[in-house]
Design a protein around this motif. Structure first.
Motif, PDB file in Angstrom:
ATOM      1  N   ASP A 110       7.751   9.201  19.008  1.00  0.00           N
ATOM      2  CA  ASP A 110       6.530   8.841  18.219  1.00  0.00           C
ATOM      3  C   ASP A 110       6.806   8.793  16.846  1.00  0.00           C
ATOM      4  O   ASP A 110       7.108   9.686  15.819  1.00  0.00           O
ATOM      5  CB  ASP A 110       5.387  10.100  18.462  1.00  0.00           C
ATOM      6  CG  ASP A 110       4.236   9.662  17.960  1.00  0.00           C
ATOM      7  OD1 ASP A 110       3.944   8.733  17.043  1.00  0.00           O
ATOM      8  OD2 ASP A 110       3.188  10.313  18.391  1.00  0.00           O
ATOM      9  N   ARG A 178       7.134   3.338  25.157  1.00  0.00           N
ATOM     10  CA  ARG A 178       6.248   3.157  23.720  1.00  0.00           C
ATOM     11  C   ARG A 178       6.611   1.928  23.119  1.00  0.00           C
ATOM     12  O   ARG A 178       7.668   1.259  23.343  1.00  0.00           O
ATOM     13  CB  ARG A 178       6.725   4.337  22.677  1.00  0.00           C
ATOM     14  CG  ARG A 178       5.873   4.486  21.626  1.00  0.00           C
ATOM     15  CD  ARG A 178       6.508   5.765  20.656  1.00  0.00           C
ATOM     16  NE  ARG A 178       5.988   7.059  21.327  1.00  0.00           N
ATOM     17  CZ  ARG A 178       4.824   7.706  21.339  1.00  0.00           C
ATOM     18  NH1 ARG A 178       3.962   7.102  20.835  1.00  0.00           N
ATOM     19  NH2 ARG A 178       4.694   8.670  22.037  1.00  0.00           N
ATOM     20  N   ASP A 185       1.371   3.754  23.434  1.00  0.00           N
ATOM     21  CA  ASP A 185       1.822   4.181  24.709  1.00  0.00           C
ATOM     22  C   ASP A 185       1.830   2.827  25.524  1.00  0.00           C
ATOM     23  O   ASP A 185       0.816   1.960  25.503  1.00  0.00           O
ATOM     24  CB  ASP A 185       1.059   5.238  25.416  1.00  0.00           C
ATOM     25  CG  ASP A 185       1.170   6.590  24.585  1.00  0.00           C
ATOM     26  OD1 ASP A 185       2.418   6.808  24.368  1.00  0.00           O
ATOM     27  OD2 ASP A 185       0.312   7.203  24.629  1.00  0.00           O
TER      28      ASP A 185
END
Ligand SMILES: [Zn+2]
Length: 250
Positions: A110, A178, A185
């Protein structure tokens, strides 16, 4: 200054931050007798995000310790891998680290990133609000008090930058989960469900496998971009993580 004199040594990993004269063995340093060790470390040029254990006469002390006369102070580098307690591990990258952001996303890490320079106060506030580790090569940015957490990126080369972040924080790797464009996502998709997003040649040649749930970008199986696959393979070989079949971003 006319305060107590301490003897200070700085770990080799932190030498780039300090004056050449401080890079050898312990050197004398006169403090003001009131400043904390954290302040002393910062005044040497070392972002506190980069300081690990602080030892005084061999005993670990907090950054709030006020050094006294004659103390032997050792400033160590941040531990690797470094724990970031209190929130899921996720990152925010400054405007100069776009390539690193895309590579982290490629590995499923992330990594928030704004391609426009939103300014240091906004970045720091976002780090605090979203509990993201701010990655930057800007020491001034890393000194901002409102940061949730931060880390200096030690190289200006993307490959070394990626290794730096992976060894420092050991994030879980999940390649091809990702969106490299927006950090969203990916969700499984069929060719039928995304037909409107595909060009004719793509539709004939490849099997769609995923679509970004945020920006709708389509990802497919097929003739993979070898440089991306190399990044994934290298990272999995060196740092582990769940392997996925070869895929290609649209
Ligand atoms: Zn996206």
């Amino acid at each position: 200054m006319n305060g107590p004199e301490i003897h200070l040594s700085v770990a080799p990993e932190l030498h780039l931050f300090v004056a050449a004269a401080r890079r050898g063995g312990p050197t004398p340093l006169t403090t003001d007798g009131a400043s904390t060790l954290g302040h002393v470390v910062e005044s040497l040029g070392i972002p506190l995000t980069e300081a690990g254990r602080l030892l005084v006469d061999g005993r670990e002390v907090p950054v709030s310790h006020v050094p006294g006369a004659g103390e032997r102070v050792e400033v160590h580098a941040a531990r690797r891998p470094q724990e970031v307690p209190g929130a899921p591990l996720r990152f925010l990258l400054d405007v100069h680290l776009g390539t690193l952001a895309r590579r982290l996303r490629l590995l499923g890490v992330d990594a928030a990133y704004f391609s426009e320079d939103v300014g240091d106060p906004a970045l720091a506030a976002y780090s605090a609000r979203d509990r993201r580790v701010l990655l930057s090569r800007d020491r001034g940015l890393l000194r901002r008090r409102e940061l949730w957490a931060g880390a200096y990126v030690y190289s200006d080369r993307p490959k070394e930058q990626l290794d730096d972040v992976l060894t420092r924080f050991a994030p879980a790797l999940a390649p091809w989960t990702r969106c490299v464009a927006c950090n969203g996502d990916l969700a499984d998709a069929t060719k039928e469900s995304v037909r409107g997003f595909l060009e004719d040649g793509t539709e004939r040649s490849y099997d769609v496998f995923a679509q970004c749930t945020a920006c709708e970008r389509v990802y497919w199986n097929g003739a993979h971009h070898s440089s991306l696959q190399t990044i994934v393979d290298d990272a999995l070989r060196t740092y582990g993580g769940g392997a996925r079949p070869q895929q290609q971003a649209s």
